[in-house]
Design an enzyme around this catalytic site. Structure first.
Site, PDB file in Angstrom:
ATOM      1  N   HIS A 150       0.827  -1.200   0.000  1.00 52.82           N
ATOM      2  CA  HIS A 150       0.000   0.000   0.000  1.00 52.82           C
ATOM      3  C   HIS A 150       0.864   1.254   0.000  1.00 52.82           C
ATOM      4  CE1 HIS A 150      -3.193  -2.822   1.261  1.00 52.82           C
ATOM      5  NE2 HIS A 150      -4.021  -1.918   0.777  1.00 52.82           N
ATOM      6  N   LYS A 154      -0.248   4.593   4.698  1.00 50.73           N
ATOM      7  CA  LYS A 154      -1.190   3.670   5.352  1.00 50.73           C
ATOM      8  C   LYS A 154      -0.677   3.318   6.746  1.00 50.73           C
ATOM      9  CE  LYS A 154      -3.799  -0.608   4.733  1.00 50.73           C
ATOM     10  NZ  LYS A 154      -5.067   0.073   5.077  1.00 50.73           N
TER      11      LYS A 154
END
Length: 257
Positions: A150, A154
């Protein structure tokens, strides 16, 4: 349903997913964002003014939305869902990383309003989950590794989607339950292990891979999200589906079915 479709309130309107949800709703006829809030001041998003999240309870009473969509953080999410439940507003929750106490708070809210939760609102991920369950069951004894990637902002690791995939693997393979997060030094596999790896880089929307490997056989199942719009679209599908339903806890798979 009114002529503006399902009336949606969006929390965290200044965040990545909050903005995506508002922008995606602007292109649809079945939903309309009638309220957007954020903890810090932000400019209007896709023509929708953003109010102070501290005033959410009174704003919910004034705007009377059908569904609240939340992609924020665990602490704020629990607060927003509680306010929505008090106002009789259904909730779609894409936030992950809740503690046990926070899970209980969400369950309490679902006793009075419909609450739909998902770690991922991509239809592709729903298909991946089915494939992973089938593959894990069909390949007993195979080693399993789960990797997720990600964007660099995140917070939770591994991702909520990765944890869901791990649950799917463990349901199909009860012999696997020991999560090993990365490896360093002398680290051969042990019986019952599932390798779990989290990568954070750039602005990657989301990638998940499940690798199953046995003797001279390797199967890799992968999903890549091209943008966050995929998740926003799914969340709005869920909001349109959830409006008007009975109190209780719902899952995104029910929307797809």
């Amino acid at each position: 349903m009114t002529d503006v479709g399902v009336r949606v309130a969006v929390t965290g309107a200044g965040g990545r997913m909050g903005r995506e949800v508002i922008e995606a709703a602007a292109d649809r006829d079945d939903v309309t964002v009638t309220l957007a809030v954020n903890r810090s001041p932000v400019d209007a998003v896709a023509g929708v003014d953003v109010a102070d999240a501290a005033k959410l309870p009174e704003l919910l009473a004034e705007s009377d939305p059908d569904v609240l969509v939340d992609f924020t953080g665990p602490d704020s999410s629990v607060e927003y869902v509680a306010a929505a439940a008090e106002a009789g507003v259904a909730c779609v929750v894409g936030t992950t990383g809740f503690t046990e106490a926070q899970e209980t708070a969400l369950a309490d809210a679902a006793a009075s309003v419909p609450v739909l939760r998902a770690s991922n609102f991509s239809r592709g991920i729903a298909a991946l989950r089915r494939a992973v369950s089938a593959a894990a069951a069909a390949l007993p004894g195979y080693d399993v590794e789960v990797t997720e990637t990600h964007h660099n902002g995140k917070v939770d690791a591994p991702s909520g989607t990765a944890l869901t995939l791990l649950d799917d693997v463990e349901e199909a393979r009860p012999d696997l339950s020991d999560h090993v997060h990365g490896r360093e030094g002398d680290a051969p596999r042990t019986e019952g292990e599932i390798g779990v790896h989290a990568r954070r880089a750039g602005d990657i929307a989301g990638e998940h891979e499940v690798l199953l490997a046995g003797d001279e056989n390797v199967l890799e199942l992968t999903h890549r999200a091209g943008s966050r719009r995929v998740f926003a679209a799914g969340a709005l599908d869920a909001a349109a589906w959830l409006a008007g339903r009975n109190a209780g806890t719902y899952d995104f798979t029910e929307v797809l079915e």
